[in-house]
Design an enzyme around this catalytic site. Structure first.
Site: not given
Lengths: 347, 347
Positions: B149, B151
């Site tokens: 992940h 971001n």
């Protein structure tokens, strides 16, 4: 629906100024057994445990595979029985739990509950409480067979001497199909309505609406399923304790008749790979509701010391999240979603 | 990590006392293009879109299947690009999103953000804001290959005349294996640490710790994965804007080198049905974190008008919840859980 597992946020030993609720109840059980004259705590406990046995026995007959049974005791009194069946012949996952809790309710919980129960003393740090409930969630393998959820619970608070202060009932039962068969929805709602009508003609319409409002995946603008009933905080401002207990008993007793004919009709229906996949997507929505919106689950998971495996027993064995999946125009899948977006009256 | 999708809680048209941030930015783009002298908003937007293309191209090379691309515009300015690959050869589900939002921040959000950003005016009902970010989640099919992940986002508020008020960066990247290969964990952390060290020797240890604390399934007492870095609210009390932008650029540029060697090593490893099942159980834990604990996801889902499919793009295609599953003594599965319960230092 699993709030009762999560209420135990303050497990300090009870004060030593007299026998606790748990001790009193243990003594009553030993000395006099449980009769109609016993405290409601003991009657509710006995009632849910009897029904747990009966429901488990009935489901085992249908599935052919036995449930796995875990029991545990709570050091402050009470305990739980979890009956779980995984990868059975009919049920992908089925859980039937009872839980009996003697604990202390911390001040923030007291203040929240006062909104509905004025008898609660707002000036104490914590209060003894009792909770007993039965919860069940059944996820069948066959996508034509609907998931069902049920929870009935009794809650009581007491003063330090162990005298009952406030008490109330909550619960409900609701159906979550992946493929909608009108006759199933009508049968399920009808059976519940009949149980409600015996007690109060206003119950079914009120609690059906409450159910539609509560079991809603608000972020998607759709209901989790096609509803049933849901209620909470039913206390002496509603009816007296005997009347409400009789109502909850009838609701719980209506469970097997409401669901067994449906599962029998659907469990062996033929289905395609695509239909199984749609079921998996709907299971994903079930997970979304339980983890994002269900007050009991969220609160329980954020509460230290709760039994996570019992709380999450409600989740399906398998689920699926497919980006931008949308049912074909005019399909059965689309019809289900339409009904979930606009809850219907079934009876 | 998907907070930027969810911040748009107040989409009333901006006041008419001058050109809005969105209008000014559109004009700048048309008239002068984007240079080092452009507002950070435009530079960040350009940077994340370039990187989105580059990452998607690299992942397509590895998977062999093209991403599906959705773009959408927001009526108040800005928009998003969602690149999603489902049931590929390597990735069960992969999403790489950029999002650019010009909106208004409602008062409750302003008051919350003031804790970290004193420049925010506490005496207004709402403020213009800008947010741009890139989010990605990759779930490989092979249980030996870890989920990753990432971001990175830039946030800005302005006064009614469109002058920048507060600004900050946030983001991070973390790895979630089902089977732990120490060399993968070391490589992932090392690559990130090298990017951090170029800017500040304190960054990696601080942001590694922050990551371990944030990505925690507190209800299970275990981390979601083996970490990486996480930070938020980095503003001029930390470093100046150019320095922080350079830091975020290096972090994002470190992504492909941090992950590509790992996926190449793992994507074709043999595995058993039981290992696939363990991955599915771990995916269930991933869902639990994202739906129960992730602030951005929960807030987004509770915010009317957010793009639910983009927020839930982070969920795996498939997941599993098995009652009371517990890894065998001495197994690789048990070793993973041990590390998740006691986060390690990898470099």
């Amino acid at each position: 629906g699993l709030l009762i597992y999560s209420m135990v946020t303050d497990d300090k030993p009870e004060r030593l100024d007299g026998p606790s609720m748990a001790e009193k109840d243990a003594l009553t059980k030993r000395e006099s057994g449980i009769t109609d004259q016993s405290p409601m705590r003991l009657r509710m406990e006995e009632f849910i445990k009897q029904h747990q046995k009966q429901i488990v026995a009935e489901l085992e007959k249908i599935d052919g595979k036995p449930f796995h049974i875990d029991t545990w005791d709570r050091p402050q009194g009470g305990g739980g029985i979890s009956c779980v069946l995984q990868e059975g012949n009919v049920f992908e996952k089925a859980g039937v739990n009872t839980s009996v809790v003697y604990g202390r309710l911390p001040r923030p919980a007291i203040l929240k509950m006062r909104a509905d129960h004025k008898a609660l003393d707002p000036d104490v740090d914590s209060l003894p409480f009792f909770a007993a409930g039965l919860s069940l969630v059944l996820h069948p393998s066959n996508p034509m067979a609907p998931t069902v959820h049920l929870n009935y619970r009794y809650f009581e608070t007491a003063d330090e001497a162990g005298n009952t202060n406030a008490w109330w009932y909550g619960g409900g039962s609701d159906l979550t199909p992946s493929y909608l068969f009108d006759e199933d929805a009508i049968h399920f709602h009808n059976t519940i309505k009949t149980a409600c009508d015996k007690h109060d003609k206003s119950y079914y319409p009120r609690f059906k609406k409450w159910c539609d409002e509560y079991f809603s995946n608000k972020h998607r603008g759709e209901s989790r399923g096609i509803g049933g009933i849901f209620f909470d905080d039913l206390d002496n401002t509603e009816k007296d304790q005997e009347q409400l207990f009789a109502f909850v008993q009838d609701c719980l007793s209506a469970f097997l008749p409401s669901y067994i004919p449906i599962i029998k009709r659907r469990k062996d229906m033929p289905f395609t790979k695509k239909e199984k996949q749609w079921q998996q997507i709907r299971r994903g929505r079930y997970v979304e509701f339980n983890l994002v919106h269900d007050r009991g689950t969220a609160f329980g998971l954020n509460t230290p010391g709760s039994r996570v495996e019992s709380i999450l027993m409600s989740l399906p064995l398998t689920a699926r999240w497919q980006y931008m999946h949308s049912p074909e125009k005019g399909s059965r899948e689309e019809r289900l979603v339409d009904v979930l977006k606009n809850p219907r009256e079934w009876v």
